[in-house]
Design a protein around this motif. Structure first.
Motif, short mmCIF file in Angstrom:
data_model
loop_
_atom_site.label_atom_id
_atom_site.label_comp_id
_atom_site.label_asym_id
_atom_site.label_seq_id
_atom_site.Cartn_x
_atom_site.Cartn_y
_atom_site.Cartn_z
N SER A 193 0.86 -1.18 0.00
CA SER A 193 0.00 0.00 0.00
C SER A 193 0.89 1.24 0.00
CB SER A 193 -0.95 -0.02 1.20
OG SER A 193 -0.25 -0.24 2.40
N TYR A 194 0.31 2.38 -0.33
CA TYR A 194 1.10 3.56 -0.69
C TYR A 194 2.11 3.99 0.36
CZ TYR A 194 -1.71 4.36 -4.86
OH TYR A 194 -2.30 4.22 -6.09
N ASN A 240 -3.69 0.94 -3.17
CA ASN A 240 -4.23 1.09 -1.82
C ASN A 240 -4.45 -0.30 -1.21
OD1 ASN A 240 -6.85 0.10 -2.56
ND2 ASN A 240 -7.46 2.15 -3.23
N THR A 241 -4.79 -0.34 0.05
CA THR A 241 -4.89 -1.61 0.78
C THR A 241 -5.83 -2.60 0.09
OG1 THR A 241 -4.32 -0.62 2.91
CG2 THR A 241 -5.65 -2.63 2.97
N GLU A 242 -6.98 -2.13 -0.32
CA GLU A 242 -7.96 -3.01 -0.96
C GLU A 242 -7.42 -3.58 -2.27
OE1 GLU A 242 -12.63 -2.93 -2.45
OE2 GLU A 242 -11.80 -1.25 -1.33
N GLU A 243 -6.75 -2.74 -3.05
CA GLU A 243 -6.19 -3.20 -4.32
C GLU A 243 -5.12 -4.27 -4.11
OE1 GLU A 243 -6.77 1.03 -6.76
OE2 GLU A 243 -4.87 0.57 -5.76
N ILE A 244 -4.27 -4.08 -3.10
CA ILE A 244 -3.21 -5.06 -2.84
C ILE A 244 -3.82 -6.38 -2.38
CG2 ILE A 244 -1.21 -5.57 -1.39
CD1 ILE A 244 -0.78 -3.47 -3.64
N ILE A 280 0.53 -4.11 3.91
CA ILE A 280 -0.58 -3.16 3.91
C ILE A 280 -0.69 -2.42 5.23
CG2 ILE A 280 -1.90 -4.46 2.19
CD1 ILE A 280 -3.63 -5.51 4.50
N GLU A 281 -1.35 -1.25 5.17
CA GLU A 281 -1.48 -0.41 6.35
C GLU A 281 -2.91 -0.36 6.87
OE1 GLU A 281 -1.45 3.70 3.80
OE2 GLU A 281 0.06 2.15 3.56
N SER A 286 -8.35 3.01 0.88
CA SER A 286 -7.03 3.33 1.44
C SER A 286 -7.01 3.06 2.94
CB SER A 286 -6.71 4.81 1.16
OG SER A 286 -5.74 5.29 2.06
#
Length: 294
Positions: free
Chosen positions: A97-98, A127-131, A145-146, A197
């Motif tokens: 995540s970013y 973002n977290t969901e995408e990862i 992820i964060e 995010s």
């Protein structure tokens, strides 16, 4: 059979025998022979052909979905067998995540390159969901992820903590280092991340917990863009301390004194549950855990 499936996948994805032949460095008649042999093996037509297009039919869709899993498992099998006798090596697909990907991961990768040069990282940032979705679809091998991402297929483990602060630009009107009231926070323009995010998730929890309903919200898609917006006086935001080193030193951004902050959040390693993990992944995971922020 392995090569037949590879040829079939390429034809389906390129929707063309000739384009698949170019990618595979084969002749078009050879590609056609491989597809014909595969169709003979299954006893059914897998592709509908015309002068203008190649389209996968119902049977072909079934073969396509299973072929992807078969080839992925075959590659993983070869890698794991190779791991028994060799040092960690090969490509490792990492998702981050970013905040982690832009501010923490580069340091870890630099150490990885020095200590394990045979491991070749390929990094995806989102973002977290995408990862999380990339991991489910096997587009990456491991994720950092964060925020929270839950799925029956995913194993999640905390590896570090982070602190989140409400920030303002150095030349904004909020110059008092005092605890700001709920009303003052509501009257400010908030610059926030997009849905999905981890940073946005933490801020929304803060809003709900403190009954804050901002009158004006601007959504921006990256941490760097948000920092630039805060610096320019566009509004205030909440970001990780990890992202603010340079701006705090230059006094272009300041932390605001707000009750209930800083907010602590966890960073997580996510990976597919109940899968064999190659040596390269295990090595990277160990390295990540050794770079804790606490």
């Amino acid at each position: 059979m392995e090569h037949h499936l590879k040829v079939f996948l390429e034809v389906v994805e390129k929707k063309s025998f000739s384009r698949a032949a170019e990618v595979l460095y084969m002749s078009q008649p050879a590609v056609s022979q491989y597809i014909a042999a595969l169709e003979k093996e299954f006893g059914v037509r897998l592709l509908e052909r015309s002068n203008k297009f190649v389209q996968v039919n119902r049977a072909g869709k079934i073969v396509y979905q299973y072929a992807k899993d078969i080839l992925r498992n075959y590659d993983q099998m070869k890698l794991l067998v190779s791991d028994i006798k060799n040092s960690p090596s090969g490509q490792l697909k990492i998702g981050a995540s970013y905040t982690i990907g832009e501010y923490l991961l580069p340091k870890i990768l630099a150490k990885l390159q020095i200590e394990f040069p045979k491991i070749i990282p390929a990094v995806s940032i989102g973002n977290t969901e995408e990862i999380g979705k990339k991991l489910i679809h096997h587009e990456i091998d491991i994720g950092l992820i964060e925020g929270h991402f839950t799925h029956p297929q995913i194993l999640s483990e905390k590896f570090s903590i982070d602190k989140m602060y409400i920030i303002k630009g150095g030349r904004q009107s909020l110059e008092r280092e005092v605890i700001l009231s709920r009303e003052e926070l509501e009257n400010e323009t908030w610059i926030i991340r997009e849905q999905g995010s981890g940073t946005r998730e933490v801020l929304e929890v803060f809003f709900r917990k403190n009954h804050i309903h901002p009158k004006r919200v601007i959504i921006l898609g990256s941490t760097q863009t948000i920092k630039e917006g805060v610096e320019s006086g566009l509004g205030i935001s909440m970001l990780s301390e990890l992202t603010l080193d340079k701006e705090l030193q230059l006094h272009t951004i300041h932390k605001l004194e707000v009750e209930g902050t800083p907010i602590q959040r966890d960073f997580f390693i996510i990976k597919n549950h109940q899968e064999f993990h190659p040596k390269a992944l295990q090595t990277f995971e160990t390295l990540v855990k050794s770079n804790r922020l606490e």
